[in-house]
Design a protein around this motif. Structure first.
Motif, short mmCIF file in Angstrom:
data_model
loop_
_atom_site.label_atom_id
_atom_site.label_comp_id
_atom_site.label_asym_id
_atom_site.label_seq_id
_atom_site.Cartn_x
_atom_site.Cartn_y
_atom_site.Cartn_z
N PHE A 49 42.04 41.07 29.00
CA PHE A 49 41.29 41.54 30.16
C PHE A 49 40.98 43.03 30.04
CE2 PHE A 49 41.54 43.81 34.20
CZ PHE A 49 40.50 43.23 34.90
N SER A 50 41.93 43.77 29.45
CA SER A 50 41.73 45.21 29.38
C SER A 50 40.58 45.59 28.46
CB SER A 50 43.02 45.89 28.93
OG SER A 50 43.43 45.37 27.69
N ASP A 51 40.19 44.69 27.57
CA ASP A 51 39.05 44.97 26.69
C ASP A 51 37.72 44.65 27.36
OD1 ASP A 51 40.43 45.90 24.59
OD2 ASP A 51 40.61 43.96 23.56
N GLU A 52 37.65 43.45 27.89
CA GLU A 52 36.34 43.00 28.36
C GLU A 52 36.28 42.76 29.86
OE1 GLU A 52 34.12 41.03 24.82
OE2 GLU A 52 35.63 39.64 25.56
N VAL A 53 37.33 43.08 30.51
CA VAL A 53 37.40 43.01 31.96
C VAL A 53 37.00 41.60 32.46
CG1 VAL A 53 37.08 44.42 34.02
CG2 VAL A 53 36.75 45.43 31.80
N ARG B 7 27.94 38.89 41.25
CA ARG B 7 28.47 38.99 39.88
C ARG B 7 28.30 40.42 39.36
NH1 ARG B 7 26.02 33.58 39.31
NH2 ARG B 7 27.74 32.12 38.96
N GLU B 8 27.12 40.94 39.58
CA GLU B 8 26.88 42.33 39.11
C GLU B 8 27.78 43.31 39.84
OE1 GLU B 8 22.75 43.41 39.20
OE2 GLU B 8 22.21 41.60 38.10
N ALA B 9 27.91 43.09 41.14
CA ALA B 9 28.74 44.00 41.93
C ALA B 9 30.18 43.97 41.43
CB ALA B 9 28.68 43.61 43.40
N ALA B 10 30.65 42.79 41.05
CA ALA B 10 32.01 42.66 40.56
C ALA B 10 32.19 43.44 39.27
CB ALA B 10 32.34 41.19 40.33
N GLN B 11 31.24 43.28 38.38
CA GLN B 11 31.38 43.95 37.08
C GLN B 11 31.24 45.47 37.23
OE1 GLN B 11 28.66 41.06 35.07
NE2 GLN B 11 30.14 41.28 33.42
N GLU B 12 30.37 45.86 38.15
CA GLU B 12 30.25 47.30 38.39
C GLU B 12 31.55 47.86 38.95
OE1 GLU B 12 26.88 48.17 40.87
OE2 GLU B 12 25.53 47.18 39.45
N ALA B 13 32.11 47.15 39.90
CA ALA B 13 33.37 47.61 40.49
C ALA B 13 34.45 47.69 39.43
CB ALA B 13 33.79 46.67 41.63
N ALA B 14 34.49 46.67 38.57
CA ALA B 14 35.51 46.65 37.52
C ALA B 14 35.33 47.82 36.57
CB ALA B 14 35.45 45.33 36.76
N THR B 15 34.11 48.10 36.23
CA THR B 15 33.86 49.21 35.30
C THR B 15 34.30 50.53 35.93
OG1 THR B 15 31.96 47.97 34.53
CG2 THR B 15 32.09 50.26 33.84
N VAL B 16 33.98 50.69 37.19
CA VAL B 16 34.36 51.94 37.88
C VAL B 16 35.87 52.10 37.90
CG1 VAL B 16 34.38 53.09 40.13
CG2 VAL B 16 32.28 52.04 39.28
#
Lengths: 269, 669
Positions: A49-53, B7-16
């Motif tokens: 998970f830590s790589d690709e979230v 889906r996009e919002a989730a990935q954006e939040a995760a990246t942040v």
């Protein structure tokens, strides 16, 4: 816990429908929870998970973010088993739960902060949501202290499968019981055959209306196998006496699991 | 569409969140202080928690935990928790580790089990190896010499262990658990009278057990191959010696009862060693083969309580156990899922058979051995997109020593269907049929026609239904039905028929975003019939039949209302459980009769409120009333000397209405 988790369960039921009010507003909270979980440690090289979230588990197109009930269990379990098919879960494939089509997410919710990422606060709620009969067993007058929170289902069972029968943590039924009741293990000078073979010949470990956890009450239970010189009588409430009152047969034959006494052939001493 | 936006919002939040610069080691602390009041003694209500005496009780707890930030260089975590510290069910635990490198745990816990409070018995003493009776008493006056005793046990356990990841594939772990169980239980003691003399007593027996368990294992986990090699040891010690002397309370005069004390054996010390190994190999995504091996050795060599010619001083009991488990599962075709297994379970009792004379009778011991072979094969075929049909067969073969039936075998078939084809619906149904048969039945004692039920020929039919319906987004109904019918009618004497049925349903409902409600109901009924025969000395034998009917009903409703979301919640639950056990016996030519009904009835009403006083302080108030009533004809109103020549306990079934109120503050910092 009061506000540890918005998916707070209700007693006995982990199936409260999850009503999503505003998905966009809730998604950040959903994401934050996984960062608080063991899955997010970058220092643990085993956590992909830590790589690709998100896509590590939800797929390249984030397919399994929604409508996971339409996915097959194999598809849902694949990201979990890619890391967790080991240790206490190495018997998952081929286990009763796997064969019955259960997915990890039937019992676990990865985005929460409960121990073992369970979907509800207690194992009795999670397991009892399918095993309704077992849950009601624990309400009977004689039961193991599971509803009281002193024991839990995994003290005796591993739902991921084991070498033992019925997903028991011991290799046999008796081995499992002897973990806590070692005094009954023996060997004894005088052994009671059914007790040596399987505790459940006479006991229902989940709960019973007959103490202690017996499948039936003495003298009925004993007379299912014994009609000897004094156990052959058609006992009933019309003739209350030493054979039925008090502890019935166990007024005398109290060492029924086995005894080390040289005079203990009929388990009295 | 909207899904993609989320889906996009989730990935954006995760990246942040993932890219937030290194946060510090996070520590959360929580202290809980509660005070409660129970308005009446009721040992049953809190028999496992310790809240069972009238008065105030303290509910203290804390939880301190810390963990590294998800993106720091280590993944250390720790958690120290204390629960129920003011009660007899207190627990303290510590877990700490560095995820992926090592983990460790420690715990201390106490588990009370109150069986009965203030039970009257004329016996004195406990734990001294000898019970006493007041010299001035006797059976006829036993009621005047009763002393109240609490029947309860308490387990105190401590454990410590840990696991270390030797590299990415090898791990080693070990643990030690020590538990002491102390208290007083009741045991029937017969003082070596013949049954015709009807002379027994229920006596308080001390319990002081000590069990130590040690476990160690090494595991190997690669992508395809997993293995484990382990060892476990269990050592049980009876700290109260090997015997207890019990004077005979059924004597008319207790002044010399001590001279006539009988010696009963207490549970002997024993040990169990076991070496275990497992191998598993996964292939082609869905395929897996595996094997388990467990070799055990049980020993018991406690000195016998009396010396007898023909018997050594101690048992020298030795049992070897072997378990082999072979299993395979996989998907040879995209629609077909298969699994198969073989299991060998052997208990090889190497303890000598001892033949000796006691009271002018020759006795020969029967050290039990058995071997079980079990084969199973299951197939599941996807007949439709989301519908599976399954078939299974299990074959059990058992061999036993010192048994009326040397060999039994059972073949069980089952057919089932599970489907999620209908929208919002999940359905599982299974039907089963099994037949137990075996070798010639060879009874050593009369009556020849008796068949012990676990060895007898048996036909079993079963049905199982489990379903789940999302009637709307806000209502879910989950019914479950189980039925098992065991037919032993080839047994002329013994258990003949047993039928168990369970009807249960769960209901959950979210009428508004602020209200959740639920209900559950379960009805269980077990009916059994058995046959017997009285062998009369001066008349023809008389057959009899006994019927048993056990029932239980569980009904619960509850719900929560968010009076002020995230601030103030109110909840309530009503639980009612009723059980009954009825038995009757019909004796050929007249006789027999109906036993009084065994009954228990529990009604519990709980109300609670959770109020968030401030960001880090919340308060919970809980009120519960419990009404419990039990009727047991075996003890109620019987009295200490009310039955034949028995000396029983002065006790009655619980019957109480108790109110509990408890408030708890939780502070987090």
């Amino acid at each position: 816990e009061m506000d540890a988790d918005p998916e707070r369960p209700i007693r006995g039921v982990d199936k409260i429908p999850e009503v999503v009010v505003d998905r966009t507003a809730q998604i950040e909270e959903h994401v934050q929870r996984i960062f608080n979980s063991p899955h997010a440690f970058t220092a643990d090289e085993r956590t992909p998970f830590s790589d690709e979230v998100c896509i590590t588990c939800h797929g390249r197109g984030m397919e399994t973010l929604f409508n996971i009930e339409k996915e097959t269990p194999e598809r849902l379990n694949e990201p979990c088993l890619s890391c967790h098919e080991e240790g206490a879960r190495s018997h998952w494939k081929g286990s009763t739960h796997e064969f019955a089509g259960l997915a990890c997410v039937n019992c676990h919710a990865m985005h929460n902060e409960r121990p073992e990422l369970l979907k509800a606060d207690t194992q009795m709620e999670v397991c009892g949501s399918c095993h309704l009969d077992r849950r009601s067993d624990f309400g009977k007058p004689s039961h193991h202290p599971v509803p009281e929170g002193i024991m839990q289902c995994t003290d005796c069972h591993n739902p991921h499968g084991t070498p033992g029968l019925r997903k028991l943590v011991g290799h046999t039924i008796n081995e499992t019981c002897f973990n806590c009741h070692a005094e009954k293990r023996g060997p004894f000078l005088w052994e009671h055959n059914p007790a040596r073979e399987s505790c459940v010949t006479c006991h229902n470990p989940h709960g019973s209306i007959h103490r202690p956890l017996l499948n039936a009450r003495a003298p009925t239970l004993c007379q299912q196998c014994h009609l000897g010189t004094h156990s052959d009588v058609g006992l009933s409430g019309a003739g209350m006496d030493f054979r039925v009152q008090g502890r019935s047969c166990l007024n005398c034959h109290s060492q029924i699991h086995g005894t080390n006494h040289p005079r203990g052939r009929v388990f009295r001493e | 569409d909207e899904d993609d936006e989320v889906r996009e919002a989730a990935q954006e939040a995760a990246t942040v969140i993932a890219n937030r610069p290194g946060m510090e080691h996070k520590v959360k602390r929580e202290v809980r202080v509660g005070l409660g009041y129970l308005d009446d003694d009721s040992f049953r209500l809190g028999r496992f928690t310790g809240v069972n005496e009238e008065g105030w009780f303290l509910d203290l707890g804390f939880r301190f935990e810390g963990q590294d930030a998800h993106n720091s260089e280590s993944a250390r975590y720790w958690e120290l928790e204390g629960r129920n510290l003011g009660l007899d069910s207190r627990r303290l635990s510590l877990e700490a580790g560095d995820q992926g490198r090592y983990s460790s745990f420690f715990y201390y816990r106490e588990i009370p089990n109150t069986l009965y409070r203030d039970v009257g018995t004329p016996y004195r003493g406990s734990g001294s190896g000898r019970l006493r009776l007041p010299a001035e008493g006797g059976r006829a006056t036993a009621e005047g010499f009763l002393q109240g005793r609490d029947l309860s046990t308490s387990r105190q356990g401590v454990g410590v262990g840990g696991r270390v990841n030797l590299d990415s594939r090898w791990r080693a772990s070990t643990a030690v658990h020590y538990e002491r169980k102390e208290g007083t239980i009741i045991r029937g003691v017969n003082n070596n009278h013949l049954w015709t003399q009807e002379r027994s007593a229920l006596v308080p027996v001390p319990v002081d057990y000590e069990t130590t368990r040690f476990e160690a294992d090494v595991t190997y986990d690669a992508d395809e191959l997993q293995g484990r090699l382990g060892y476990q040891l269990s050592v049980f010690s009876q700290r109260d010696g090997r015997s207890l002397e019990v004077p005979d309370a059924t004597r008319l005069d207790w002044s010399d009862a001590g001279d006539n004390a009988g010696t009963v054996s207490l549970e002997p010390d024993n040990q169990f060693h076991q070496v275990t190994g497992s191998l598993g190999y996964s292939f082609a995504d869905t395929g897996r083969v595996g094997a388990d091996l467990a070799l055990g050795h049980m020993t018991q060599d406690e000195r016998f309580v009396e010396d007898v010619a023909g018997l050594p001083a101690s048992l020298d009991g030795r049992i070897n156990t072997t378990l082999v488990n072979l299993r395979a599962s996989g998907r040879p075709h995209p629609r077909l899922n298969l699994r198969a297994g073989y299991r060998y379970d052997d208990r090889d009792n190497r303890t000598d058979v001892y033949e000796y004379e006691i009271d002018n009778l020759i006795r020969s011991t029967r050290p039990v051995s058995y071997t079980q072979d079990r084969y199973h094969l299951d197939a599941s075929y996807r007949v439709h997109d989301r519908t599976h049909l399954s078939l299974g067969v299990v074959r059990d073969e058992n061999e036993r020593t010192f048994s009326d039936r040397k060999r039994t075998d059972e073949t069980a078939y089952r057919i089932g269907i599970r489907s999620r084809a209908l929208p919002r619906t999940s359905l599982n149904m299974e039907l089963g049929h099994a037949e137990q048969r075996g070798s010639q039945y060879e009874r050593q004692t009369a009556p020849e026609e008796l068949r012990q039920y676990y060895l007898a020929d048996r036909d079993r039919r079963s049905a199982n239904l489990y379903a789940s319906f999302h009637i709307t987004d806000r209502i879910q109904v989950t019914p479950r039905v189980q039925w098992i019918d065991d037919d032993y009618t080839r047994s002329e004497l013994g258990l003949q028929q047993a039928e168990r049925q369970v009807w249960a349903v769960d209901l959950s409902w979210v009428p508004t975003d602020r209200i959740t409600a639920y209900g559950f109901y379960a009805y269980e009924n077990t009916e059994a019939r058995q046959a017997g025969r009285e062998a009369l000395a001066f008349a023809a034998p008389r057959n009899w039949r006994s019927d048993r009917d056990d029932e239980s009903v569980t009904l619960g409703v509850g719900g929560e209302y968010d009076l002020r979301p995230d601030r103030f919640t109110l909840g309530a639950e009503v639980l009612h459980i009723e059980t009954s056990g009825r038995m009757r016996t019909l004796v050929e030519g007249g006789g027999g009769g109906v036993y009084p009904s065994l009954e228990s009835r529990l009604t519990q009403v709980s109300l609670y409120g959770d109020y968030k006083v401030s960001e880090n302080l919340d308060f919970r108030l809980r009120y519960m009333v419990e009404r419990y009533q039990e009727k047991d004809w075996g003890i109620d109103g019987v009295g200490v000397t009310g039955v034949g020549n028995l000396v029983l306990l002065d006790q009655d079934s619980p019957d109480y209405t108790t109110h509990l109120i408890a408030g708890a503050l939780r502070y987090r910092f």
